[in-house]
Write a protein that holds these residues in place. Structure first.
Motif: not given
Length: 262
Positions: A231-254
């Protein structure tokens, strides 16, 4: 009193059945095992037939039963005691045994991918992020182990203790047991999060843990359930606009800038 002493000794001394398990699990013969351990070549045969081993010999055999990595280290140390064929056969068996549990396989894959440039603590958080993003992006867990809450701050404590005890071993990993999707995810986690040191990952995960509720597993251990992590990581996907593997960096970068207060 005497009966209790006998029972105590029976619990300590390795059994013939346990020795047979060693032979089967590690695909090694009785005489080769004795040679590997530097003993007389009929020693294992005698123990299986009923002779009682000394405490020293029993403890060594017990250690092999309980800890495949101990056997692996013995194998590396005493490989010249075996023929090439026997060595290759039993080495393959122990590598399979060491990576029997999925979390161990993934940890060894991570170590192999980074050429051993991981610490026991760092590996813990890379496993955690791999698990979290796998459940959020693909709706399936990478491994079955629960996130443990403990004073060591090591969510996968059994693996952590093993790596602390034996160090980081660079093994030939049976990567065919991981799917392409799993390998792609793990690779992306490593490529993304290895930019940051253990201290940063620890701080990042501490923020996430503050949003979790601790529960108990069936054995009473304190854990954070997979459902909560998902559930927490689902929220992370939504909050940081992560739609796939290539977007994962958005979370730690931010989050890195948030942690630094920039």
């Amino acid at each position: 009193m005497c009966e209790n002493k006998v029972l105590s000794q029976e619990n300590i001394i390795v059994t013939a059945k346990e020795i047979q398990t060693i032979l089967k699990d590690f695909r090694i013969g009785k005489k080769p095992l004795a040679k590997l351990l530097g003993w007389g070549e009929t020693t294992i045969i005698r123990y299986i037939e009923g002779d009682i081993p000394t405490a020293e010999y029993s403890n060594k055999l017990k250690s092999i039963v309980e800890d495949p990595i101990y056997y692996y280290e013995l194998l590396l140390e005493n490989k010249d005691n075996l023929t090439n064929v026997a060595y290759r056969k039993t080495m393959q068996a122990v590598l399979e045994k060491m990576t029997e549990r999925k979390i161990n396989l993934i940890a060894q894959y991570m170590i192999y991918y980074t050429q051993g440039d991981l610490s026991p603590g760092y590996t813990q958080w890379l496993l955690y992020y791999s698990q979290g993003f796998s459940m959020a992006l693909f709706d399936r867990e990478l491994f079955e182990d629960d996130f443990n809450v403990n004073t060591e701050n090591a969510p996968y404590i059994s693996l952590y203790n093993s790596m602390k005890k034996h160090g980081v071993n660079l093994l030939e990993v049976p990567i065919n047991r991981l799917t392409e999707t799993e390998k792609n995810l793990i690779n992306k986690i490593l490529d993304t999060f290895c930019w940051y040191g253990p201290k940063t990952l620890k701080a990042l995960s501490a923020f996430e843990k503050s949003n979790y509720r601790v529960s108990r597993d069936k054995d009473g251990r304190r854990i954070i359930s997979k459902d909560l992590i998902k559930s927490q990581f689902k929220d992370i996907l939504a909050l940081y606009g992560i739609r796939g593997l290539n977007d994962i960096h958005k979370y730690p970068d931010s989050r890195f800038f948030d942690l630094r207060g920039i």
